[in-house]
Design an enzyme around this catalytic site. Sequence first.
Site, PDB file in Angstrom:
ATOM      1  N   ASP A   1     -10.019   3.614  -3.667  1.00 34.49           N
ATOM      2  CA  ASP A   1     -10.726   2.391  -3.272  1.00 34.49           C
ATOM      3  C   ASP A   1     -12.147   2.286  -3.846  1.00 34.49           C
ATOM      4  O   ASP A   1     -12.883   3.273  -3.889  1.00 34.49           O
ATOM      5  CB  ASP A   1     -10.851   2.326  -1.744  1.00 34.49           C
ATOM      6  CG  ASP A   1      -9.498   2.128  -1.085  1.00 34.49           C
ATOM      7  OD1 ASP A   1      -8.469   2.169  -1.791  1.00 34.49           O
ATOM      8  OD2 ASP A   1      -9.476   1.948   0.139  1.00 34.49           O
TER       9      ASP A   1
ATOM     10  N   ASP B   1       0.816  -1.212   0.000  1.00 38.73           N
ATOM     11  CA  ASP B   1       0.000   0.000   0.000  1.00 38.73           C
ATOM     12  C   ASP B   1       0.856   1.271   0.000  1.00 38.73           C
ATOM     13  O   ASP B   1       2.084   1.197   0.021  1.00 38.73           O
ATOM     14  CB  ASP B   1      -0.941  -0.064   1.227  1.00 38.73           C
ATOM     15  CG  ASP B   1      -2.310   0.529   0.947  1.00 38.73           C
ATOM     16  OD1 ASP B   1      -2.441   1.328  -0.003  1.00 38.73           O
ATOM     17  OD2 ASP B   1      -3.245   0.217   1.699  1.00 38.73           O
TER      18      ASP B   1
HETATM   19  C1  GLA Z   1      -6.012   1.343   1.372  1.00 39.48           C
HETATM   20  C2  GLA Z   1      -6.132   0.336   0.233  1.00 39.48           C
HETATM   21  C3  GLA Z   1      -7.280  -0.603   0.538  1.00 39.48           C
HETATM   22  C4  GLA Z   1      -7.021  -1.325   1.853  1.00 39.48           C
HETATM   23  C5  GLA Z   1      -6.819  -0.323   2.970  1.00 39.48           C
HETATM   24  C6  GLA Z   1      -6.345  -0.977   4.249  1.00 39.48           C
HETATM   25  O1  GLA Z   1      -7.116   2.170   1.435  1.00 39.48           O
HETATM   26  O2  GLA Z   1      -6.344   0.999  -0.980  1.00 39.48           O
HETATM   27  O3  GLA Z   1      -7.449  -1.556  -0.514  1.00 39.48           O
HETATM   28  O4  GLA Z   1      -5.885  -2.150   1.715  1.00 39.48           O
HETATM   29  O5  GLA Z   1      -5.845   0.665   2.619  1.00 39.48           O
HETATM   30  O6  GLA Z   1      -6.095  -0.070   5.281  1.00 39.48           O
END
Ligand code: GLA
Length: 402
Positions: free
Chosen positions: A212, A157
């Site tokens: 997301d 991430d």
């Molecule tokens: C980010 C990523 C998500 C998830 C969250 C976890 O937002 O894009 O897919 O992994 O972190 O905290």
Amino acid sequence: MEGMRRKGKAFYLSLLGALLSAISSTAQTPRESLAPTPPMGWNSWNKFACNVSEDLMKSVADAVASNGMKEAGYQYVVIDDCWQVDRDADGNIVPDTRRFPSGMKALGDYIHSKGLKFGIYSDAGSGTCQNRPGSQGHEFQDALMYAKWGVDYLKYDWCHTETRNAQEAYSTINRALLASGRPIVLSICEWGKNQPWLWSRGIGNLWRTTDDISDHWQSKKRWPNGNCCEMGMVDILDLQVGLESFAGPGHWNDPDMLEVGNGGMTATEYRSHFSLWALLAAPLMAGNDIRSMSAETNEILTNKEVIAVDQDPLGREGRRVRKEGDLEVWSKEMSDGSRAVILFNRGSAENEIRFTWDEIGYPNHLSAKVRDLWEHRDKGEFKGSYKANVPSHGVVMLRVSP
Ligand code: GLA
């Protein structure tokens, strides 16, 4: 005589040229060879967020192995954020022993015993998005630990990275994973901020292209600055247009994990979501509670004819070939020369969508077989065009074979 020799030489030269270009178009780096088709599996985040534990992961592995998903191609069982709590005095990453009392190696062994693969999550910054320890400065140490635990897949991430350069950060973890001696798929999760499609090939096997996903058809909310906030399925879909040419075997655009079965969309909308992700050659990471899903959700996630479109070995990402208001036609070239075609209706009423062969790359005089991939039925032979009624927010997904 001389003429024949020249012709012979020309023939061998052209053969050599064809051979070289075949090799260079299929040649893969060690990184690329880890995901010749888009990775398929399950990830904890969309449904469980920080509520992860070894019991959850083991019961999910049991489900994948017994509910038809494994046979359909799902492989990776991935723990997202929140499994880690600290670093010890030597800098080793420390898992949450309350939630994972048997340790990560035991969990990996369990997942492997089911014939599945083990995935984990970390972050290129000082902390993860849920403020657990990130990997910055510990990349090689963490990669060795993952290898020891039997990890097969790392989602990496982008939170708390401050001014870090994305290409440098992902190259470092790539080198660390390759040096660990264990083949570990690398999922780049930098949300498309630095156009990862331009530089990630050979560094990661897949890269997120957007923020997301959320379990909605389309976002209704906006942040005060007017930007989008919680992205719905079609908001993400629209951002994939134009990225097609960057994907191929070993290096895939990732429009984020699936929301199929999480409850925020109708079954028709989930069928559209799944079909479109397959046409995009997207990684198919289920994100629902597969231990208790309905038969209808199971049927969507395990539709083998749709999955075959996603997993086609040619590795072409499909593209939108026509948009007329709410009515769209999408097409993907398949390795056997056929096309997967999606007729997509975003409108609020059922509508007829017609497309012609030349829109999908065939001369109109050809006669072609049409098969419906949700009805699992051959529709017959057609010449030049095909049309179907498409429900509101739905798709008709076809395979057209001349
Ligand atoms: C980010 C990523 C998500 C998830 C969250 C976890 O937002 O894009 O897919 O992994 O972190 O905290």
